[in-house]
Design a protein around this motif. Structure first.
Motif, PDB file in Angstrom:
ATOM      1  N   ALA A  93      75.736 -49.779 -11.793  1.00 16.17           N
ATOM      2  CA  ALA A  93      74.572 -49.954 -10.886  1.00 16.17           C
ATOM      3  C   ALA A  93      74.588 -49.081  -9.679  1.00 16.17           C
ATOM      4  CB  ALA A  93      74.256 -51.582 -10.686  1.00 16.17           C
ATOM      5  N   CYS A 216      70.803 -62.253 -16.796  1.00 18.40           N
ATOM      6  CA  CYS A 216      70.727 -61.116 -16.110  1.00 18.40           C
ATOM      7  C   CYS A 216      72.058 -60.309 -16.386  1.00 18.40           C
ATOM      8  CB  CYS A 216      70.510 -61.407 -14.742  1.00 18.40           C
ATOM      9  SG  CYS A 216      70.605 -59.926 -13.627  1.00 18.40           S
ATOM     10  N   SER A 218      73.248 -58.102 -14.807  1.00 16.98           N
ATOM     11  CA  SER A 218      74.138 -57.975 -13.443  1.00 16.98           C
ATOM     12  C   SER A 218      75.254 -59.307 -13.508  1.00 16.98           C
ATOM     13  CB  SER A 218      73.188 -58.025 -12.394  1.00 16.98           C
ATOM     14  OG  SER A 218      73.803 -57.984 -11.131  1.00 16.98           O
ATOM     15  N   TYR A 219      74.583 -60.361 -13.630  1.00 19.10           N
ATOM     16  CA  TYR A 219      75.629 -61.683 -13.569  1.00 19.10           C
ATOM     17  C   TYR A 219      76.341 -61.446 -14.833  1.00 19.10           C
ATOM     18  CZ  TYR A 219      76.820 -66.483 -14.701  1.00 19.10           C
ATOM     19  OH  TYR A 219      77.357 -67.701 -15.278  1.00 19.10           O
ATOM     20  N   THR A 221      77.976 -58.975 -16.182  1.00 20.49           N
ATOM     21  CA  THR A 221      78.761 -57.998 -16.337  1.00 20.49           C
ATOM     22  C   THR A 221      79.569 -57.999 -15.042  1.00 20.49           C
ATOM     23  OG1 THR A 221      77.188 -56.463 -15.345  1.00 20.49           O
ATOM     24  CG2 THR A 221      77.842 -56.288 -17.764  1.00 20.49           C
ATOM     25  N   ILE A 222      78.913 -58.916 -13.893  1.00 17.61           N
ATOM     26  CA  ILE A 222      79.939 -58.904 -12.736  1.00 17.61           C
ATOM     27  C   ILE A 222      80.444 -60.347 -12.413  1.00 17.61           C
ATOM     28  CG2 ILE A 222      79.782 -58.493 -10.094  1.00 17.61           C
ATOM     29  CD1 ILE A 222      77.201 -56.707 -10.703  1.00 17.61           C
ATOM     30  N   TRP A 239      74.823 -50.664 -19.945  1.00 22.71           N
ATOM     31  CA  TRP A 239      75.340 -51.137 -18.465  1.00 22.71           C
ATOM     32  C   TRP A 239      76.687 -51.581 -18.424  1.00 22.71           C
ATOM     33  CZ3 TRP A 239      72.690 -49.595 -14.652  1.00 22.71           C
ATOM     34  CH2 TRP A 239      71.364 -48.994 -14.735  1.00 22.71           C
ATOM     35  N   GLY A 242      76.909 -54.247 -13.628  1.00 21.36           N
ATOM     36  CA  GLY A 242      75.330 -54.304 -12.899  1.00 21.36           C
ATOM     37  C   GLY A 242      74.593 -53.799 -13.650  1.00 21.36           C
ATOM     38  N   CYS A 243      73.094 -53.831 -13.216  1.00 18.41           N
ATOM     39  CA  CYS A 243      72.022 -53.312 -13.818  1.00 18.41           C
ATOM     40  C   CYS A 243      71.174 -52.913 -12.825  1.00 18.41           C
ATOM     41  CB  CYS A 243      71.559 -54.437 -14.907  1.00 18.41           C
ATOM     42  SG  CYS A 243      69.960 -54.164 -15.586  1.00 18.41           S
ATOM     43  N   ASP A 244      70.185 -51.864 -13.128  1.00 20.23           N
ATOM     44  CA  ASP A 244      69.227 -51.579 -12.182  1.00 20.23           C
ATOM     45  C   ASP A 244      67.914 -51.546 -12.638  1.00 20.23           C
ATOM     46  OD1 ASP A 244      70.530 -51.545  -9.730  1.00 20.23           O
ATOM     47  OD2 ASP A 244      71.367 -49.332 -10.481  1.00 20.23           O
TER      48      ASP A 244
END
Ligand code: B12
Ligand code: SF4
Ligand code: SF4
Length: 364
Positions: A93, A216, A218-219, A221-222, A239, A242-244
Protein backbone atom coordinates in the motif's frame (compact mmCIF):
# COMPACT_ATOMS: atom_id res chain seq x y z
CA UNK A 1 0.87 40.84 19.83
CA UNK A 2 1.63 37.61 17.91
CA UNK A 3 -1.06 36.37 15.50
CA UNK A 4 -0.93 32.76 16.74
CA UNK A 5 -3.01 31.30 13.93
CA UNK A 6 -0.81 32.88 11.27
CA UNK A 7 2.33 31.82 13.10
CA UNK A 8 1.20 28.21 13.47
CA UNK A 9 0.38 28.01 9.76
CA UNK A 10 3.69 29.59 8.72
CA UNK A 11 5.72 27.19 10.86
CA UNK A 12 3.73 24.19 9.62
CA UNK A 13 4.25 25.02 5.94
CA UNK A 14 7.87 25.90 6.55
CA UNK A 15 8.44 22.42 8.01
CA UNK A 16 6.87 20.84 4.93
CA UNK A 17 3.40 19.92 6.20
CA UNK A 18 0.91 19.97 3.33
CA UNK A 19 -2.12 21.39 5.13
CA UNK A 20 -2.99 22.69 8.57
CA UNK A 21 -6.33 23.01 10.36
CA UNK A 22 -7.50 24.02 13.83
CA UNK A 23 -10.41 23.05 16.03
CA UNK A 24 -11.32 23.50 19.69
CA UNK A 25 -10.31 20.75 22.13
CA UNK A 26 -13.90 19.87 22.97
CA UNK A 27 -15.14 16.31 23.42
CA UNK A 28 -16.77 14.92 20.28
CA UNK A 29 -19.72 13.14 21.82
CA UNK A 30 -21.53 12.01 18.67
CA UNK A 31 -18.32 10.62 17.12
CA UNK A 32 -17.57 8.83 20.37
CA UNK A 33 -21.00 7.26 20.39
CA UNK A 34 -20.56 6.17 16.80
CA UNK A 35 -17.19 4.65 17.64
CA UNK A 36 -18.62 2.69 20.58
CA UNK A 37 -21.46 1.34 18.42
CA UNK A 38 -18.94 0.39 15.75
CA UNK A 39 -16.74 -1.62 18.08
CA UNK A 40 -19.69 -3.14 19.94
CA UNK A 41 -20.77 -4.56 16.58
CA UNK A 42 -17.46 -6.42 16.47
CA UNK A 43 -16.09 -4.38 13.55
CA UNK A 44 -12.79 -3.66 15.35
CA UNK A 45 -11.77 -7.33 15.14
CA UNK A 46 -9.04 -8.01 17.69
CA UNK A 47 -7.31 -4.61 17.61
CA UNK A 48 -6.71 -4.51 21.36
CA UNK A 49 -5.98 -0.77 21.56
CA UNK A 50 -9.50 -0.02 20.31
CA UNK A 51 -11.14 -2.36 22.79
CA UNK A 52 -10.05 -0.73 26.06
CA UNK A 53 -12.71 -0.01 28.67
CA UNK A 54 -12.45 3.78 28.79
CA UNK A 55 -10.97 4.85 25.48
CA UNK A 56 -9.47 8.32 24.96
CA UNK A 57 -11.21 8.54 21.60
CA UNK A 58 -12.86 11.87 21.49
CA UNK A 59 -11.58 13.47 24.68
CA UNK A 60 -8.42 15.53 24.11
CA UNK A 61 -8.28 16.60 27.78
CA UNK A 62 -7.59 12.98 28.70
CA UNK A 63 -4.33 13.43 26.85
CA UNK A 64 -3.58 16.99 27.99
CA UNK A 65 -5.46 18.45 30.92
CA UNK A 66 -4.90 22.05 29.83
CA UNK A 67 -6.00 21.40 26.21
CA UNK A 68 -7.67 24.34 24.44
CA UNK A 69 -7.18 23.51 20.77
CA UNK A 70 -6.31 20.66 18.41
CA UNK A 71 -4.13 21.41 15.39
CA UNK A 72 -4.32 18.86 12.57
CA UNK A 73 -1.45 18.58 10.11
CA UNK A 74 -1.65 16.63 6.86
CA UNK A 75 1.28 14.94 5.14
CA UNK A 76 0.88 13.84 1.52
CA UNK A 77 2.51 10.41 1.07
CA UNK A 78 1.35 9.66 -2.47
CA UNK A 79 3.77 8.28 -5.05
CA UNK A 80 2.70 6.91 -8.42
CA UNK A 81 3.09 3.09 -8.44
CA UNK A 82 5.27 1.72 -11.22
CA UNK A 83 3.62 -0.75 -13.59
CA UNK A 84 2.67 -4.16 -12.20
CA UNK A 85 5.83 -6.30 -12.58
CA UNK A 86 3.74 -9.49 -12.78
CA UNK A 87 3.09 -12.73 -10.94
CA UNK A 88 6.27 -12.81 -8.84
CA UNK A 89 5.57 -9.63 -6.87
CA UNK A 90 3.19 -8.57 -4.12
CA UNK A 91 1.87 -5.04 -3.87
CA UNK A 92 2.54 -2.70 -0.95
CA UNK A 93 0.00 0.00 0.00
CA UNK A 94 1.13 3.50 -0.86
CA UNK A 95 1.47 4.67 2.76
CA UNK A 96 4.11 2.01 3.45
CA UNK A 97 6.42 2.28 0.41
CA UNK A 98 8.85 4.71 2.09
CA UNK A 99 10.13 5.06 5.65
CA UNK A 100 8.04 4.31 8.75
CA UNK A 101 5.85 7.40 9.13
CA UNK A 102 5.60 7.03 12.90
CA UNK A 103 9.32 7.63 13.25
CA UNK A 104 9.59 10.37 10.61
CA UNK A 105 6.58 12.33 11.82
CA UNK A 106 7.44 12.06 15.51
CA UNK A 107 10.63 14.03 14.82
CA UNK A 108 8.82 16.57 12.63
CA UNK A 109 6.10 17.17 15.23
CA UNK A 110 8.78 17.74 17.86
CA UNK A 111 10.34 20.43 15.66
CA UNK A 112 6.90 21.98 15.18
CA UNK A 113 6.40 22.13 18.97
CA UNK A 114 9.86 23.63 19.53
CA UNK A 115 9.37 26.30 16.87
CA UNK A 116 6.01 27.36 18.30
CA UNK A 117 7.43 27.49 21.81
CA UNK A 118 10.34 29.69 20.81
CA UNK A 119 8.05 32.12 18.96
CA UNK A 120 5.35 32.84 21.51
CA UNK A 121 5.63 34.65 24.82
CA UNK A 122 3.47 32.44 26.97
CA UNK A 123 3.63 29.03 28.59
CA UNK A 124 3.10 26.57 25.79
CA UNK A 125 2.14 23.02 26.74
CA UNK A 126 1.43 20.44 24.07
CA UNK A 127 1.26 16.78 23.10
CA UNK A 128 1.82 15.78 19.49
CA UNK A 129 1.50 12.45 17.67
CA UNK A 130 0.47 10.64 14.53
CA UNK A 131 -1.40 7.35 14.82
CA UNK A 132 0.14 6.57 18.20
CA UNK A 133 -2.72 7.33 20.61
CA UNK A 134 -6.32 6.11 20.28
CA UNK A 135 -7.77 9.56 19.54
CA UNK A 136 -10.33 9.75 16.72
CA UNK A 137 -7.92 11.63 14.48
CA UNK A 138 -10.22 11.73 11.46
CA UNK A 139 -13.08 13.33 13.37
CA UNK A 140 -10.80 16.09 14.71
CA UNK A 141 -9.34 16.60 11.25
CA UNK A 142 -12.79 16.95 9.72
CA UNK A 143 -13.74 19.47 12.43
CA UNK A 144 -10.59 21.46 11.84
CA UNK A 145 -11.71 22.32 8.33
CA UNK A 146 -9.42 19.96 6.44
CA UNK A 147 -11.87 17.63 4.77
CA UNK A 148 -14.86 15.35 4.96
CA UNK A 149 -15.50 11.64 5.56
CA UNK A 150 -15.61 9.72 2.29
CA UNK A 151 -17.61 6.52 1.97
CA UNK A 152 -14.32 4.60 2.26
CA UNK A 153 -14.25 6.09 5.81
CA UNK A 154 -11.07 8.08 5.14
CA UNK A 155 -10.86 11.86 5.20
CA UNK A 156 -10.84 13.51 1.77
CA UNK A 157 -9.24 16.90 1.31
CA UNK A 158 -10.18 18.59 -1.95
CA UNK A 159 -6.58 19.47 -2.88
CA UNK A 160 -4.78 16.40 -1.51
CA UNK A 161 -7.35 13.63 -2.05
CA UNK A 162 -7.07 10.99 0.69
CA UNK A 163 -3.47 9.74 0.46
CA UNK A 164 -2.15 11.61 3.49
CA UNK A 165 -1.12 10.99 7.08
CA UNK A 166 -2.76 12.91 9.87
CA UNK A 167 -0.74 14.39 12.75
CA UNK A 168 -2.35 16.05 15.75
CA UNK A 169 -1.05 18.66 18.18
CA UNK A 170 -3.15 19.12 21.29
CA UNK A 171 -2.12 22.27 23.18
CA UNK A 172 -3.13 25.04 25.53
CA UNK A 173 -3.05 27.58 22.68
CA UNK A 174 -6.27 29.52 22.39
CA UNK A 175 -6.75 29.77 18.64
CA UNK A 176 -9.77 30.53 16.59
CA UNK A 177 -11.18 27.53 14.68
CA UNK A 178 -10.81 27.17 10.93
CA UNK A 179 -14.18 26.65 9.25
CA UNK A 180 -15.26 23.22 8.14
CA UNK A 181 -14.38 22.28 4.56
CA UNK A 182 -17.59 21.34 2.81
CA UNK A 183 -17.55 18.33 0.57
CA UNK A 184 -19.44 15.18 -0.20
CA UNK A 185 -19.25 11.94 -2.14
CA UNK A 186 -22.58 12.70 -3.75
CA UNK A 187 -24.05 9.62 -5.40
CA UNK A 188 -20.67 7.98 -6.03
CA UNK A 189 -20.21 4.48 -4.56
CA UNK A 190 -17.06 3.40 -6.42
CA UNK A 191 -15.10 2.48 -3.28
CA UNK A 192 -17.93 0.35 -1.90
CA UNK A 193 -18.35 -1.37 -5.28
CA UNK A 194 -14.62 -2.12 -5.81
CA UNK A 195 -13.87 -3.46 -2.32
CA UNK A 196 -13.17 -7.16 -3.00
CA UNK A 197 -14.23 -8.36 0.45
CA UNK A 198 -17.35 -6.21 0.94
CA UNK A 199 -15.78 -4.46 3.95
CA UNK A 200 -17.47 -1.11 3.25
CA UNK A 201 -21.11 -0.21 3.61
CA UNK A 202 -23.28 2.85 4.04
CA UNK A 203 -24.30 2.35 7.67
CA UNK A 204 -27.80 2.59 9.11
CA UNK A 205 -26.95 5.64 11.28
CA UNK A 206 -27.79 8.53 8.87
CA UNK A 207 -25.81 6.75 6.17
CA UNK A 208 -22.59 7.07 8.22
CA UNK A 209 -19.95 5.06 6.38
CA UNK A 210 -18.96 1.80 8.06
CA UNK A 211 -15.86 -0.30 7.63
CA UNK A 212 -15.85 -3.84 9.01
CA UNK A 213 -12.15 -4.20 9.77
CA UNK A 214 -12.45 -7.99 10.02
CA UNK A 215 -13.04 -8.06 6.27
CA UNK A 216 -10.57 -5.33 5.29
CA UNK A 217 -7.39 -6.50 3.53
CA UNK A 218 -5.47 -3.75 5.29
CA UNK A 219 -6.46 -5.21 8.68
CA UNK A 220 -5.88 -8.80 7.58
CA UNK A 221 -2.40 -8.16 6.19
CA UNK A 222 -1.13 -5.68 8.82
CA UNK A 223 -2.95 -5.91 12.14
CA UNK A 224 -4.31 -9.44 12.22
CA UNK A 225 -1.89 -12.06 13.48
CA UNK A 226 -3.83 -15.29 13.03
CA UNK A 227 -5.09 -17.56 10.28
CA UNK A 228 -6.76 -15.59 7.47
CA UNK A 229 -10.25 -16.98 6.76
CA UNK A 230 -10.07 -19.20 3.66
CA UNK A 231 -12.91 -17.40 1.89
CA UNK A 232 -10.97 -14.09 2.04
CA UNK A 233 -7.61 -15.35 0.76
CA UNK A 234 -8.33 -15.24 -2.98
CA UNK A 235 -9.91 -11.82 -2.52
CA UNK A 236 -6.58 -10.47 -1.27
CA UNK A 237 -5.30 -10.69 -4.86
CA UNK A 238 -1.75 -9.33 -4.98
CA UNK A 239 -1.88 -7.17 -1.79
CA UNK A 240 0.97 -8.29 0.44
CA UNK A 241 0.88 -5.36 2.90
CA UNK A 242 -2.13 -3.04 3.20
CA UNK A 243 -4.64 -2.25 0.47
CA UNK A 244 -5.48 0.89 -1.51
CA UNK A 245 -8.25 -0.23 -3.84
CA UNK A 246 -10.91 2.01 -2.31
CA UNK A 247 -8.57 4.99 -2.74
CA UNK A 248 -7.36 4.06 -6.23
CA UNK A 249 -10.89 4.35 -7.66
CA UNK A 250 -11.83 7.55 -5.84
CA UNK A 251 -12.34 10.50 -8.20
CA UNK A 252 -10.87 12.84 -5.56
CA UNK A 253 -7.52 11.05 -6.01
CA UNK A 254 -7.36 11.48 -9.78
CA UNK A 255 -5.41 14.73 -10.01
CA UNK A 256 -3.29 14.73 -6.91
CA UNK A 257 0.38 15.66 -6.65
CA UNK A 258 3.12 13.24 -5.65
CA UNK A 259 4.66 13.67 -2.21
CA UNK A 260 7.42 16.25 -1.61
CA UNK A 261 8.61 14.28 1.41
CA UNK A 262 11.74 12.36 0.36
CA UNK A 263 11.18 9.99 3.33
CA UNK A 264 7.93 8.72 1.82
CA UNK A 265 9.18 8.18 -1.71
CA UNK A 266 9.64 4.55 -2.82
CA UNK A 267 13.43 4.92 -2.99
CA UNK A 268 13.59 5.54 0.79
CA UNK A 269 11.88 2.28 1.68
CA UNK A 270 10.67 -0.96 0.10
CA UNK A 271 8.86 0.58 -2.90
CA UNK A 272 5.52 -0.50 -4.34
CA UNK A 273 6.35 -4.15 -5.09
CA UNK A 274 8.02 -6.89 -3.06
CA UNK A 275 9.56 -10.01 -4.56
CA UNK A 276 7.56 -12.96 -3.17
CA UNK A 277 10.58 -15.24 -3.37
CA UNK A 278 12.67 -12.80 -1.30
CA UNK A 279 10.04 -12.52 1.41
CA UNK A 280 9.44 -16.27 1.59
CA UNK A 281 13.16 -16.89 1.94
CA UNK A 282 13.60 -14.75 5.09
CA UNK A 283 14.84 -17.24 7.64
CA UNK A 284 14.72 -15.43 10.99
CA UNK A 285 13.22 -12.50 12.91
CA UNK A 286 16.70 -10.92 12.95
CA UNK A 287 16.94 -11.06 9.16
CA UNK A 288 13.46 -9.58 8.87
CA UNK A 289 14.33 -6.78 11.29
CA UNK A 290 17.55 -5.99 9.44
CA UNK A 291 15.67 -5.68 6.12
CA UNK A 292 12.62 -3.73 7.27
CA UNK A 293 13.31 -1.94 10.57
CA UNK A 294 13.18 1.49 8.90
CA UNK A 295 9.76 0.83 7.35
CA UNK A 296 6.14 0.30 8.44
CA UNK A 297 6.37 -3.38 7.44
CA UNK A 298 7.75 -4.19 10.90
CA UNK A 299 4.14 -4.15 12.14
CA UNK A 300 3.41 -7.46 10.37
CA UNK A 301 6.59 -9.11 11.67
CA UNK A 302 8.26 -11.96 9.78
CA UNK A 303 5.40 -14.31 10.48
CA UNK A 304 2.69 -11.98 9.11
CA UNK A 305 4.62 -10.96 6.02
CA UNK A 306 5.52 -14.55 5.07
CA UNK A 307 1.88 -15.58 5.67
CA UNK A 308 0.75 -12.76 3.31
CA UNK A 309 3.41 -13.64 0.72
CA UNK A 310 2.22 -17.25 0.74
CA UNK A 311 -1.38 -16.19 0.08
CA UNK A 312 -0.35 -13.85 -2.75
CA UNK A 313 1.88 -16.56 -4.27
CA UNK A 314 -1.09 -18.95 -4.28
CA UNK A 315 -3.27 -16.30 -5.90
CA UNK A 316 -0.74 -15.39 -8.62
CA UNK A 317 0.82 -18.87 -9.01
CA UNK A 318 4.25 -17.29 -8.79
CA UNK A 319 6.84 -19.59 -10.40
CA UNK A 320 9.72 -17.94 -8.51
CA UNK A 321 7.95 -18.49 -5.17
CA UNK A 322 7.27 -22.21 -5.69
CA UNK A 323 10.67 -23.59 -4.50
CA UNK A 324 10.47 -21.40 -1.38
CA UNK A 325 6.94 -22.60 -0.63
CA UNK A 326 8.04 -26.21 -1.01
CA UNK A 327 10.94 -25.64 1.36
CA UNK A 328 8.72 -23.88 3.93
CA UNK A 329 6.20 -26.73 3.79
CA UNK A 330 8.94 -29.17 4.79
CA UNK A 331 10.88 -27.06 7.26
CA UNK A 332 8.86 -24.17 8.77
CA UNK A 333 7.74 -24.89 12.36
CA UNK A 334 5.25 -21.99 12.72
CA UNK A 335 1.68 -23.35 12.35
CA UNK A 336 0.22 -20.10 10.94
CA UNK A 337 2.86 -19.88 8.21
CA UNK A 338 2.53 -23.60 7.42
CA UNK A 339 -1.26 -23.36 7.07
CA UNK A 340 -0.99 -20.60 4.43
CA UNK A 341 1.95 -22.19 2.64
CA UNK A 342 0.04 -25.47 2.22
CA UNK A 343 -3.03 -23.56 1.05
CA UNK A 344 -0.88 -21.76 -1.55
CA UNK A 345 0.66 -25.04 -2.73
CA UNK A 346 -2.79 -26.56 -3.13
CA UNK A 347 -3.44 -23.96 -5.86
CA UNK A 348 -0.45 -24.98 -8.02
CA UNK A 349 -1.06 -27.50 -10.84
CA UNK A 350 2.39 -28.89 -10.14
CA UNK A 351 3.36 -32.45 -9.28
CA UNK A 352 5.73 -31.64 -6.42
CA UNK A 353 3.21 -29.23 -4.89
CA UNK A 354 0.53 -31.89 -5.08
CA UNK A 355 2.79 -34.51 -3.51
CA UNK A 356 3.56 -32.25 -0.55
CA UNK A 357 -0.13 -31.46 -0.11
CA UNK A 358 -1.07 -35.11 -0.03
CA UNK A 359 1.84 -35.82 2.34
CA UNK A 360 0.35 -33.28 4.77
CA UNK A 361 -3.25 -34.29 3.92
CA UNK A 362 -4.33 -31.02 2.28
CA UNK A 363 -7.17 -31.43 -0.22
CA UNK A 364 -6.40 -29.97 -3.67
C1 B12 B 1 -7.94 1.35 13.41
C2 B12 B 1 -7.39 1.98 12.16
C3 B12 B 1 -7.45 1.24 10.98
C4 B12 B 1 -8.27 -0.04 10.86
C5 B12 B 1 -9.77 0.35 10.78
C6 B12 B 1 -10.01 1.51 9.78
C7 B12 B 1 -11.28 2.29 9.99
N1 B12 B 1 -11.78 2.89 8.92
O1 B12 B 1 -11.79 2.37 11.10
C8 B12 B 1 -7.66 -0.67 9.58
C9 B12 B 1 -6.53 -1.61 9.98
C10 B12 B 1 -8.62 -1.43 8.70
C11 B12 B 1 -7.07 0.56 8.90
C12 B12 B 1 -6.82 0.63 7.55
C13 B12 B 1 -6.30 1.75 6.91
N2 B12 B 1 -5.79 2.85 7.50
CO1 B12 B 1 -5.97 3.22 9.39
N3 B12 B 1 -6.22 3.80 11.18
C14 B12 B 1 -6.82 3.27 12.19
C15 B12 B 1 -6.76 4.23 13.39
C16 B12 B 1 -5.62 3.76 14.32
C17 B12 B 1 -8.06 4.34 14.20
C18 B12 B 1 -9.32 4.55 13.34
C19 B12 B 1 -10.57 4.35 14.17
O2 B12 B 1 -10.67 4.80 15.29
N4 B12 B 1 -11.54 3.62 13.60
C20 B12 B 1 -12.79 3.37 14.25
C21 B12 B 1 -13.90 4.08 13.45
C22 B12 B 1 -15.30 3.87 14.00
O3 B12 B 1 -13.65 5.44 13.61
P1 B12 B 1 -13.65 6.40 12.35
O4 B12 B 1 -13.25 5.67 11.13
O5 B12 B 1 -12.89 7.62 12.75
O6 B12 B 1 -15.23 6.63 12.24
C23 B12 B 1 -15.78 7.87 12.44
C24 B12 B 1 -16.71 8.25 11.37
O7 B12 B 1 -17.59 7.22 11.07
C25 B12 B 1 -17.34 9.43 12.01
N5 B12 B 1 -18.47 9.90 11.26
C26 B12 B 1 -18.46 10.09 9.93
N6 B12 B 1 -19.60 10.57 9.52
C27 B12 B 1 -20.36 10.68 10.59
C28 B12 B 1 -21.65 11.10 10.69
C29 B12 B 1 -22.28 11.07 11.92
C30 B12 B 1 -23.69 11.47 12.02
C31 B12 B 1 -21.56 10.66 13.07
C32 B12 B 1 -22.17 10.65 14.38
C33 B12 B 1 -20.22 10.23 12.94
C34 B12 B 1 -19.65 10.26 11.69
O8 B12 B 1 -17.57 9.00 13.37
C35 B12 B 1 -16.68 7.93 13.66
C36 B12 B 1 -15.97 8.16 14.94
O9 B12 B 1 -15.09 9.28 14.82
C37 B12 B 1 -6.42 5.60 12.70
C38 B12 B 1 -5.55 6.55 13.53
C39 B12 B 1 -6.39 7.23 14.61
N7 B12 B 1 -5.90 7.24 15.83
O10 B12 B 1 -7.45 7.77 14.31
C40 B12 B 1 -5.71 5.14 11.39
C41 B12 B 1 -5.98 5.93 10.12
C42 B12 B 1 -7.47 6.12 10.02
N8 B12 B 1 -5.55 5.01 9.07
C43 B12 B 1 -5.02 5.60 8.04
C44 B12 B 1 -4.64 4.92 6.85
C45 B12 B 1 -3.70 5.66 5.91
C46 B12 B 1 -5.12 3.62 6.58
C47 B12 B 1 -5.04 2.86 5.24
C48 B12 B 1 -5.21 3.74 4.01
C49 B12 B 1 -3.71 2.05 5.17
C50 B12 B 1 -3.63 1.12 3.99
N9 B12 B 1 -3.45 1.60 2.78
O11 B12 B 1 -3.71 -0.09 4.13
C51 B12 B 1 -6.21 1.84 5.41
C52 B12 B 1 -7.53 2.38 4.85
C53 B12 B 1 -8.70 1.47 5.00
C54 B12 B 1 -10.01 2.27 5.05
N10 B12 B 1 -10.78 2.27 3.98
O12 B12 B 1 -10.28 2.91 6.10
C55 B12 B 1 -4.96 7.12 8.23
C56 B12 B 1 -6.08 7.78 7.39
C57 B12 B 1 -5.81 9.16 6.83
C58 B12 B 1 -7.04 9.69 6.11
N11 B12 B 1 -6.88 10.22 4.90
O13 B12 B 1 -8.13 9.65 6.59
C59 B12 B 1 -5.16 7.24 9.81
C60 B12 B 1 -5.88 8.49 10.28
C61 B12 B 1 -3.73 7.18 10.43
C62 B12 B 1 -3.00 8.52 10.36
N12 B12 B 1 -2.76 9.16 11.49
O14 B12 B 1 -2.64 8.99 9.31
N13 B12 B 1 -6.87 1.57 9.79
S1 SF4 C 1 -8.57 -1.05 2.03
FE1 SF4 C 1 -9.17 -2.62 0.50
S2 SF4 C 1 -10.26 -4.20 1.65
FE2 SF4 C 1 -10.13 -2.37 2.98
S3 SF4 C 1 -12.01 -1.26 2.59
FE3 SF4 C 1 -10.54 -0.44 1.13
S4 SF4 C 1 -10.80 -1.69 -0.73
FE4 SF4 C 1 -11.82 -2.78 0.95
S1 SF4 D 1 -14.89 6.61 -4.34
FE1 SF4 D 1 -16.72 7.89 -4.46
S2 SF4 D 1 -17.93 7.24 -2.70
FE2 SF4 D 1 -15.89 6.48 -2.33
S3 SF4 D 1 -14.90 8.07 -1.10
FE3 SF4 D 1 -14.42 8.53 -3.25
S4 SF4 D 1 -16.04 9.96 -3.89
FE4 SF4 D 1 -16.71 8.98 -2.00
Amino acid sequence: MVDVKKLVKEIAFDLGFDAVGITLANDLDSSNEHFLQWRDSGYAGDMGYLLRDDPINAKPRKILNEAKSVISLLVNYYSEPILDPGCNYGRVANYAVGKDYHKVLKKKIKLFQERIKSNINCDFISRGFSDSVPLLEKSFTRNSGLGFFGKHTLIINKALGSYFFICELISNLEIEEINEEKGTCGKCTRCIDICPTGALSAGANQGTPILDARLCISYLTIEYKGIIPIELREKMGNWIFGCDLCQVVCPYNKKIKQTNWSEFKPASGVGHWLSLKEILSIKSDEEFHYKFCHTSLTRAKRKGLIRNAAVVSGNLLSDEALPELLSLAENEPDPVIREHVLWALSKYPNKKAQQICSKFSVSM
